[in-house]
Enzyme design. Structure first.
Site, PDB file in Angstrom:
ATOM      1  N   ASP A  77       0.866  -1.215   0.018  1.00 27.81           N
ATOM      2  CA  ASP A  77       0.148  -0.058   0.109  1.00 27.81           C
ATOM      3  C   ASP A  77       0.819   1.243   0.171  1.00 27.81           C
ATOM      4  O   ASP A  77       2.008   1.193   0.520  1.00 27.81           O
ATOM      5  CB  ASP A  77      -1.030  -0.029   1.260  1.00 27.81           C
ATOM      6  CG  ASP A  77      -2.167   0.700   1.228  1.00 27.81           C
ATOM      7  OD1 ASP A  77      -2.399   1.343   0.147  1.00 27.81           O
ATOM      8  OD2 ASP A  77      -2.693   1.484   2.189  1.00 27.81           O
ATOM      9  N   HIS A 127       2.162   3.154  -9.064  1.00 25.38           N
ATOM     10  CA  HIS A 127       1.712   1.887  -9.298  1.00 25.38           C
ATOM     11  C   HIS A 127       2.690   1.089 -10.156  1.00 25.38           C
ATOM     12  O   HIS A 127       3.425  -0.029  -9.892  1.00 25.38           O
ATOM     13  CB  HIS A 127       0.792   1.349 -10.101  1.00 25.38           C
ATOM     14  CG  HIS A 127      -0.817   1.955  -9.291  1.00 25.38           C
ATOM     15  ND1 HIS A 127      -1.002   1.740  -7.903  1.00 25.38           N
ATOM     16  CD2 HIS A 127      -1.950   2.758  -9.604  1.00 25.38           C
ATOM     17  CE1 HIS A 127      -2.108   2.174  -7.649  1.00 25.38           C
ATOM     18  NE2 HIS A 127      -2.758   2.797  -8.548  1.00 25.38           N
ATOM     19  N   GLU A 136     -12.589  -4.552  -3.445  1.00 29.21           N
ATOM     20  CA  GLU A 136     -13.083  -3.058  -3.222  1.00 29.21           C
ATOM     21  C   GLU A 136     -12.581  -2.037  -4.091  1.00 29.21           C
ATOM     22  O   GLU A 136     -13.055  -1.118  -4.207  1.00 29.21           O
ATOM     23  CB  GLU A 136     -13.190  -2.846  -1.681  1.00 29.21           C
ATOM     24  CG  GLU A 136     -14.019  -3.600  -1.007  1.00 29.21           C
ATOM     25  CD  GLU A 136     -13.702  -5.328  -0.692  1.00 29.21           C
ATOM     26  OE1 GLU A 136     -14.577  -5.936  -1.042  1.00 29.21           O
ATOM     27  OE2 GLU A 136     -12.552  -5.248  -0.380  1.00 29.21           O
ATOM     28  N   LEU A 191      10.228 -20.805  -5.235  1.00 33.58           N
ATOM     29  CA  LEU A 191       9.433 -20.063  -4.378  1.00 33.58           C
ATOM     30  C   LEU A 191       8.164 -19.887  -5.003  1.00 33.58           C
ATOM     31  O   LEU A 191       7.801 -20.159  -6.117  1.00 33.58           O
ATOM     32  CB  LEU A 191       9.748 -18.529  -4.424  1.00 33.58           C
ATOM     33  CG  LEU A 191       8.837 -17.435  -3.802  1.00 33.58           C
ATOM     34  CD1 LEU A 191       9.084 -17.444  -2.432  1.00 33.58           C
ATOM     35  CD2 LEU A 191       9.699 -16.122  -4.490  1.00 33.58           C
TER      36      LEU A 191
HETATM   37  C1  IPE Z   1      -5.431  -2.700   0.009  1.00 36.72           C
HETATM   38  O1  IPE Z   1      -5.047  -1.245  -0.152  1.00 36.72           O
HETATM   39  C2  IPE Z   1      -5.346  -3.471  -1.204  1.00 36.72           C
HETATM   40  C3  IPE Z   1      -4.201  -3.551  -2.139  1.00 36.72           C
HETATM   41  C4  IPE Z   1      -2.980  -3.094  -1.549  1.00 36.72           C
HETATM   42  C5  IPE Z   1      -4.174  -3.922  -3.107  1.00 36.72           C
HETATM   43  P1  IPE Z   1      -6.188  -0.072  -0.431  1.00 36.72           P
HETATM   44  O2  IPE Z   1      -5.468   1.128  -0.377  1.00 36.72           O
HETATM   45  O3  IPE Z   1      -7.413  -0.715  -1.166  1.00 36.72           O
HETATM   46  O4  IPE Z   1      -6.851  -0.169   1.180  1.00 36.72           O
HETATM   47  P2  IPE Z   1      -7.754   0.817   1.901  1.00 36.72           P
HETATM   48  O5  IPE Z   1      -8.925   1.272   1.195  1.00 36.72           O
HETATM   49  O6  IPE Z   1      -6.845   2.122   2.267  1.00 36.72           O
HETATM   50  O7  IPE Z   1      -8.172   0.158   3.250  1.00 36.72           O
HETATM   51  C1  IPE Z   2      -1.851   0.314  -3.313  1.00 32.76           C
HETATM   52  O1  IPE Z   2      -1.230   1.811  -3.402  1.00 32.76           O
HETATM   53  C2  IPE Z   2      -2.140  -0.413  -4.871  1.00 32.76           C
HETATM   54  C3  IPE Z   2      -3.600  -0.795  -4.738  1.00 32.76           C
HETATM   55  C4  IPE Z   2      -4.213  -0.722  -4.216  1.00 32.76           C
HETATM   56  C5  IPE Z   2      -3.913  -1.064  -6.200  1.00 32.76           C
HETATM   57  P1  IPE Z   2      -2.547   2.538  -3.408  1.00 32.76           P
HETATM   58  O2  IPE Z   2      -3.089   2.841  -4.691  1.00 32.76           O
HETATM   59  O3  IPE Z   2      -3.628   1.941  -2.385  1.00 32.76           O
HETATM   60  O4  IPE Z   2      -1.876   4.037  -2.634  1.00 32.76           O
HETATM   61  P2  IPE Z   2      -2.618   4.871  -1.510  1.00 32.76           P
HETATM   62  O5  IPE Z   2      -2.823   4.044  -0.468  1.00 32.76           O
HETATM   63  O6  IPE Z   2      -3.660   5.680  -2.341  1.00 32.76           O
HETATM   64  O7  IPE Z   2      -1.177   5.861  -1.300  1.00 32.76           O
HETATM   65 MG    MG Z   3      -4.140   2.509  -0.335  1.00 30.62          MG
END
Ligand code: IPE
Ligand code: IPE
Ligand code: MG
Length: 263
Positions: A26, A43, A73, A137
């Protein structure tokens, strides 16, 4: 019976080097925003970091690495970000699979594939087939995955196969239908990006996993951070419900195996 031990049914091993690491990658969007770049640049950078982490895990002797790439989600995000992520996923599979195979890495994808287009589904299947017999792995990518979805689909699939279980069933009956049925439960969970929540990742399997949260954003994560997480894991006392004294004495735990009748 499942191949691996359930942490609630027996006391599993607690290996010094985690056998299975699960990561919520995240913070990509925030990493990009800080640099005045579009979220998707985060990303893109995140994929590079994943490559390094896979390499590091293989070197350290981790047997299973499971990463959350797209949650059930995440469809709630703006359409252009979702579509970028789908394209990135496809490109990543096309570009990386040969290298994974060369390195004896098995790739698995978990999640509900019905929402992906045909090309992506086809590429996923080919990548899994190509690498199915690799042993160094197992890299599992969770895409359109949700912990609740997993439990629900497992119950449905079990009852379809064995309708008589509608009356009563055990953990062992359900286990083979869960997405991660062929892997031990994670020893270590890492979430980058500062949030301290599970966000519907592996709800069932994280029952006794050691949780590690870091404020480091995923695109800035690296080998040093991974070592820190493992060092933190190594300091934990994994009791699985027992007392600390029981761990230091040679005494076997009472009540083993754990309750036979849980219906
Ligand atoms: C969780 O991250 C899902 C992934 C990293 C793929 P999110 O950014 O979607 O989670 P929330 O919404 O902050 O809980
Ligand atoms: C995690 O990073 C990747 C996915 C959920 C696909 P985010 O896109 O949630 O990045 P933040 O949390 O908004 O910084
Ligand atoms: Mg996020």
């Amino acid at each position: 019976m499942s191949l691996f031990q359930s942490s609630t049914r027996i006391i599993p091993d607690a290996p010094a080097v985690p056998r299975h690491i699960a990561i919520i990658m995240d913070g990509n969007g925030r990493w990009a925003k800080k640099r005045f770049m579009p979220r998707v640049a985060g990303h893109q950078r995140g994929v590079e970091v994943l490559r390094e982490v896979v390499k590091a895990c293989r070197k350290l002797g981790v047997e299973y690495l499971t990463v959350f790439a797209f949650s059930s989600e995440n469809w709630r995000r703006p359409a252009d970000e979702v579509s970028f992520l789908m394209t990135l996923f496809l490109k990543m599979l096309e570009r990386e699979v040969a290298k994974l195979h060369e390195n004896n890495i098995r790739l698995k994808i978990i999640g509900d594939r019905s929402r992906f287009d045909n090309e992506l589904r086809q590429t996923m299947q080919e990548a899994e087939q190509l690498t199915a017999k690799n042993t160094a792995l197992t890299l599992t990518v969770a895409a359109n995955y949700g912990g609740r979805w997993d439990v629900m689909q497992a119950v449905k699939a079990m009852l379809k196969d064995r309708p008589q279980l509608a009356q009563t069933f055990t953990e062992e009956d359900l286990q083979p239908y869960l997405s991660m049925s062929d892997a031990p439960e994670p020893d270590l969970f890492i979430r980058t990006g500062g949030e301290q929540r599970i966000s519907n990742f592996m709800l069932w399997q994280l029952a006794y996993t050691e949780l590690y949260f870091t404020g480091t954003l995923w695109p800035a994560f690296g080998f040093g951070e991974l070592e820190k997480a493992i060092a933190s894991y190594q300091k934990r006392e994994r009791r699985f419900g027992r007392t600390s004294e029981q761990l230091t004495s040679e005494q076997p735990a009472d009540g083993q195996p754990v309750g036979q009748a849980d219906a």
